[in-house]
Design a protein around this motif. Sequence first.
Motif, PDB file in Angstrom:
ATOM      1  N   ARG A 121      41.223  37.268  43.447  1.00  0.00           N
ATOM      2  CA  ARG A 121      42.064  36.945  44.613  1.00  0.00           C
ATOM      3  C   ARG A 121      41.576  35.664  45.287  1.00  0.00           C
ATOM      4  NH1 ARG A 121      45.145  35.361  47.277  1.00  0.00           N
ATOM      5  NH2 ARG A 121      46.645  36.303  48.702  1.00  0.00           N
ATOM      6  N   ALA A 122      40.260  35.467  45.346  1.00  0.00           N
ATOM      7  CA  ALA A 122      39.719  34.241  45.930  1.00  0.00           C
ATOM      8  C   ALA A 122      40.084  33.034  45.076  1.00  0.00           C
ATOM      9  CB  ALA A 122      38.203  34.367  46.074  1.00  0.00           C
ATOM     10  N   VAL A 123      39.976  33.157  43.764  1.00  0.00           N
ATOM     11  CA  VAL A 123      40.303  32.048  42.867  1.00  0.00           C
ATOM     12  C   VAL A 123      41.790  31.723  42.932  1.00  0.00           C
ATOM     13  CG1 VAL A 123      40.443  31.380  40.427  1.00  0.00           C
ATOM     14  CG2 VAL A 123      38.341  32.383  41.335  1.00  0.00           C
ATOM     15  N   VAL A 124      42.644  32.742  43.114  1.00  0.00           N
ATOM     16  CA  VAL A 124      44.079  32.486  43.254  1.00  0.00           C
ATOM     17  C   VAL A 124      44.339  31.566  44.440  1.00  0.00           C
ATOM     18  CG1 VAL A 124      46.270  33.573  43.914  1.00  0.00           C
ATOM     19  CG2 VAL A 124      44.893  34.569  42.091  1.00  0.00           C
ATOM     20  N   GLU A 125      43.595  31.736  45.534  1.00  0.00           N
ATOM     21  CA  GLU A 125      43.766  30.851  46.687  1.00  0.00           C
ATOM     22  C   GLU A 125      43.423  29.407  46.319  1.00  0.00           C
ATOM     23  OE1 GLU A 125      44.908  31.521  50.053  1.00  0.00           O
ATOM     24  OE2 GLU A 125      45.722  33.028  48.684  1.00  0.00           O
ATOM     25  N   VAL A 126      42.370  29.228  45.541  1.00  0.00           N
ATOM     26  CA  VAL A 126      41.985  27.881  45.116  1.00  0.00           C
ATOM     27  C   VAL A 126      43.053  27.293  44.194  1.00  0.00           C
ATOM     28  CG1 VAL A 126      40.249  26.522  43.912  1.00  0.00           C
ATOM     29  CG2 VAL A 126      39.541  28.432  45.377  1.00  0.00           C
ATOM     30  N   LEU A 127      43.536  28.096  43.244  1.00  0.00           N
ATOM     31  CA  LEU A 127      44.579  27.615  42.331  1.00  0.00           C
ATOM     32  C   LEU A 127      45.853  27.267  43.091  1.00  0.00           C
ATOM     33  CD1 LEU A 127      44.173  30.110  39.331  1.00  0.00           C
ATOM     34  CD2 LEU A 127      43.332  27.761  39.499  1.00  0.00           C
ATOM     35  N   ASN A 128      46.216  28.107  44.060  1.00  0.00           N
ATOM     36  CA  ASN A 128      47.439  27.839  44.833  1.00  0.00           C
ATOM     37  C   ASN A 128      47.338  26.519  45.591  1.00  0.00           C
ATOM     38  OD1 ASN A 128      48.762  30.141  44.003  1.00  0.00           O
ATOM     39  ND2 ASN A 128      48.258  31.332  45.826  1.00  0.00           N
ATOM     40  N   ALA A 129      46.150  26.220  46.096  1.00  0.00           N
ATOM     41  CA  ALA A 129      45.980  24.975  46.847  1.00  0.00           C
ATOM     42  C   ALA A 129      46.330  23.764  45.990  1.00  0.00           C
ATOM     43  CB  ALA A 129      44.539  24.871  47.353  1.00  0.00           C
ATOM     44  N   ILE A 130      46.071  23.852  44.691  1.00  0.00           N
ATOM     45  CA  ILE A 130      46.368  22.741  43.784  1.00  0.00           C
ATOM     46  C   ILE A 130      47.788  22.817  43.261  1.00  0.00           C
ATOM     47  CG2 ILE A 130      45.738  21.660  41.595  1.00  0.00           C
ATOM     48  CD1 ILE A 130      42.894  22.781  42.038  1.00  0.00           C
ATOM     49  N   TYR A 131      48.135  23.962  42.675  1.00  0.00           N
ATOM     50  CA  TYR A 131      49.371  24.030  41.894  1.00  0.00           C
ATOM     51  C   TYR A 131      50.617  24.190  42.746  1.00  0.00           C
ATOM     52  CZ  TYR A 131      46.634  24.092  37.659  1.00  0.00           C
ATOM     53  OH  TYR A 131      45.786  23.742  36.644  1.00  0.00           O
ATOM     54  N   ARG A 159      43.877  24.766  28.094  1.00  0.00           N
ATOM     55  CA  ARG A 159      44.294  23.367  27.968  1.00  0.00           C
ATOM     56  C   ARG A 159      45.165  22.949  29.149  1.00  0.00           C
ATOM     57  NH1 ARG A 159      45.978  21.893  21.750  1.00  0.00           N
ATOM     58  NH2 ARG A 159      44.138  22.721  20.693  1.00  0.00           N
ATOM     59  N   PHE A 160      46.096  23.815  29.514  1.00  0.00           N
ATOM     60  CA  PHE A 160      46.969  23.497  30.646  1.00  0.00           C
ATOM     61  C   PHE A 160      46.161  23.377  31.939  1.00  0.00           C
ATOM     62  CE2 PHE A 160      50.544  25.805  28.221  1.00  0.00           C
ATOM     63  CZ  PHE A 160      50.921  24.623  27.602  1.00  0.00           C
ATOM     64  N   LEU A 161      45.232  24.301  32.154  1.00  0.00           N
ATOM     65  CA  LEU A 161      44.416  24.259  33.363  1.00  0.00           C
ATOM     66  C   LEU A 161      43.589  22.984  33.428  1.00  0.00           C
ATOM     67  CD1 LEU A 161      43.226  27.974  33.424  1.00  0.00           C
ATOM     68  CD2 LEU A 161      44.708  26.908  35.117  1.00  0.00           C
ATOM     69  N   ALA A 202      50.167  32.881  34.847  1.00  0.00           N
ATOM     70  CA  ALA A 202      51.480  32.858  34.192  1.00  0.00           C
ATOM     71  C   ALA A 202      52.319  31.703  34.712  1.00  0.00           C
ATOM     72  CB  ALA A 202      52.197  34.184  34.411  1.00  0.00           C
ATOM     73  N   ASN A 203      52.265  31.450  36.011  1.00  0.00           N
ATOM     74  CA  ASN A 203      53.026  30.335  36.572  1.00  0.00           C
ATOM     75  C   ASN A 203      52.525  28.992  36.053  1.00  0.00           C
ATOM     76  OD1 ASN A 203      55.068  31.507  38.108  1.00  0.00           O
ATOM     77  ND2 ASN A 203      53.765  31.779  39.898  1.00  0.00           N
ATOM     78  N   VAL A 204      51.203  28.852  35.914  1.00  0.00           N
ATOM     79  CA  VAL A 204      50.657  27.611  35.369  1.00  0.00           C
ATOM     80  C   VAL A 204      51.134  27.421  33.930  1.00  0.00           C
ATOM     81  CG1 VAL A 204      48.540  26.441  34.665  1.00  0.00           C
ATOM     82  CG2 VAL A 204      48.642  27.596  36.878  1.00  0.00           C
ATOM     83  N   TYR A 205      51.064  28.485  33.124  1.00  0.00           N
ATOM     84  CA  TYR A 205      51.456  28.419  31.719  1.00  0.00           C
ATOM     85  C   TYR A 205      52.928  28.015  31.584  1.00  0.00           C
ATOM     86  CZ  TYR A 205      50.879  29.760  26.788  1.00  0.00           C
ATOM     87  OH  TYR A 205      50.771  29.752  25.420  1.00  0.00           O
ATOM     88  N   LEU A 206      53.799  28.703  32.322  1.00  0.00           N
ATOM     89  CA  LEU A 206      55.231  28.429  32.201  1.00  0.00           C
ATOM     90  C   LEU A 206      55.632  27.136  32.909  1.00  0.00           C
ATOM     91  CD1 LEU A 206      56.672  32.034  32.517  1.00  0.00           C
ATOM     92  CD2 LEU A 206      56.639  30.563  30.497  1.00  0.00           C
ATOM     93  N   HIS A 207      54.813  26.676  33.839  1.00  0.00           N
ATOM     94  CA  HIS A 207      55.085  25.376  34.463  1.00  0.00           C
ATOM     95  C   HIS A 207      55.086  24.283  33.401  1.00  0.00           C
ATOM     96  CE1 HIS A 207      54.928  22.013  37.281  1.00  0.00           C
ATOM     97  NE2 HIS A 207      53.822  21.585  36.694  1.00  0.00           N
ATOM     98  N   TYR A 208      54.110  24.339  32.497  1.00  0.00           N
ATOM     99  CA  TYR A 208      54.005  23.325  31.455  1.00  0.00           C
ATOM    100  C   TYR A 208      54.901  23.630  30.261  1.00  0.00           C
ATOM    101  CZ  TYR A 208      50.017  21.509  34.056  1.00  0.00           C
ATOM    102  OH  TYR A 208      49.229  20.969  35.034  1.00  0.00           O
ATOM    103  N   VAL A 209      55.034  24.891  29.925  1.00  0.00           N
ATOM    104  CA  VAL A 209      55.829  25.250  28.743  1.00  0.00           C
ATOM    105  C   VAL A 209      57.320  25.149  29.023  1.00  0.00           C
ATOM    106  CG1 VAL A 209      56.411  27.128  27.152  1.00  0.00           C
ATOM    107  CG2 VAL A 209      54.033  26.727  27.773  1.00  0.00           C
ATOM    108  N   PHE A 210      57.759  25.636  30.195  1.00  0.00           N
ATOM    109  CA  PHE A 210      59.202  25.686  30.464  1.00  0.00           C
ATOM    110  C   PHE A 210      59.647  24.740  31.569  1.00  0.00           C
ATOM    111  CE2 PHE A 210      62.878  27.323  32.786  1.00  0.00           C
ATOM    112  CZ  PHE A 210      63.813  27.376  31.765  1.00  0.00           C
ATOM    113  N   ASP A 211      59.044  24.830  32.754  1.00  0.00           N
ATOM    114  CA  ASP A 211      59.598  24.165  33.929  1.00  0.00           C
ATOM    115  C   ASP A 211      59.720  22.650  33.745  1.00  0.00           C
ATOM    116  OD1 ASP A 211      59.502  26.709  34.880  1.00  0.00           O
ATOM    117  OD2 ASP A 211      58.077  26.328  36.492  1.00  0.00           O
ATOM    118  N   LEU A 212      58.610  22.001  33.397  1.00  0.00           N
ATOM    119  CA  LEU A 212      58.645  20.544  33.261  1.00  0.00           C
ATOM    120  C   LEU A 212      59.591  20.120  32.151  1.00  0.00           C
ATOM    121  CD1 LEU A 212      54.864  19.668  33.704  1.00  0.00           C
ATOM    122  CD2 LEU A 212      56.706  19.407  35.379  1.00  0.00           C
TER     123      LEU A 212
END
Length: 492
Positions: free
Chosen positions: A159-169, A224-226, A271-281
């Motif tokens: 949960r703490a790491v999710v906060e750090v990831l959210n700040a970036i992504y 790789r995506f991260l 999952a959001n990071v993965y699909l951000h690169y695979v699908f969204d972009l």
Amino acid sequence: MMHGLEKSDSSIRAKKSANKPGRPGAESMEQREGTKENTGESPASRTLSREIVTGGLDRVRQAARGNKKERFTALMHHVTIDLLRQAYYWLKRSAAPGVDGVTWHDYEDNLEAKLTDLHTRVHRGSYHPMPSRRKYIAKPDGRKRPLGIAALEDKIIQRAVVEVLNAIYEQDFLGFSYGFRPGRGQHDALDALAVGISQRHVNWILDADIAAFFDTVSHDWMLRFLEHRIGDRRLLRLIGKWLKAGVMEEGVVSATETGTPQGAVVSPALANVYLHYVFDLWAHRWRQQQARGAVIFVRYADDVVAGFEHEGEARRFLVELRQRMEKFALSMHPTKTRLIEFGRYAAERRGKRGLGKPATFNFLGFTHIAGRTQKGRFQLIRKTRRDRMRAKLKAIKEELRRRMHHSIPQQGQWLRQVVRGYFAYHAVPTNLQSLSAFRYFVGRLWLKTLRRRSQKNRFSRDRLTRLAADWLPSPRILHPWPDARFVVKHPR
């Protein structure tokens, strides 16, 4: 390249990403609850902690927003004792324990010492996650969905790491991505889809289903995506440990070579990071560069709905989407992925060709129907999925049997809470009939339960009608029309 931040914030050291050759150009989860009954910490100290946590991550957000191509080389120092404490209080108190058997309330005893020890182990590298406890939940179609329940300390760190990831992504994610993001929910995704279908030239709907997404995510591609944004090797190693932690089922631990446990606190963010690169972009670029007609996308986690003006473009997108997914170790479900004619002119066009009514599609618990108003104008009708309603009624029936000999006020109070919670999600415009049906069937289940309490079977329907009036909320629409709420949240 340095950001020019204060010296005390040199941890946000960032340099331009060097994408390696051959690499791509890069909605039941733990949720935050209230903090009543928290002990050993004054409101003032907790407010100060929250300000400290927010201040550090705000500088990360600003740096991420300022340059979309920079990698953060020092992030682990943001995983502080204060952030771990906040993460602990964000967790759901009643959640089932993992393989350690430790509950939220168990961990609260001597909390500060435990968090200090956990913080030390994380930063020294001696922390090792436990396997997730495998649990299965029934799906509406009769199959079972595997969930991974992490140990409590693993949940806290995740949960703490999710906060750090959210700040970036959160600075990178696109507007049509809605799943498990701060300030966005299922009804925001539903609103966006409804507005897109109603106000854009949408004639075809692609209901895209990624087969077993959480079970087939490639660990190699995930890291790789991260790496496109994260250069902190300690944080990447920590995430790698979670991906490889394995699962325990009936006392046997199995290694996990692919996938991320569905149900883990960190899984939605990954999952959001993965699909951000695979699908969204990729989909966003496809819409800008290849589409000639209108195209809309709405993604909630791994649920994707796309709308197209032209059939040819819709079919071409589907072919390329299958190829895109295969490149990154994913696949589209062969039968659940459907392209259907849908929209304001679908019924008229199909009628001219001698075809039946337009097909329907499901998204986030609702069946979407191409309907008409009383004046004959197109109207998107959303009704609760029948299989979801049946599954909910089945669960209520089983729980009523366990509560059979509770007093009527106790039963009524519980049913009121259940019905109110159901209405809170499903009470959207055009769904009043389904709400009424749900309340009716709940009343029938209650009547059968009360009659089973005595062989004399003296409980009458009239008496139940009075009880239902006292205890069961009346069906009414609670959500505004999609366009009204969408305009407020997206004024442009």
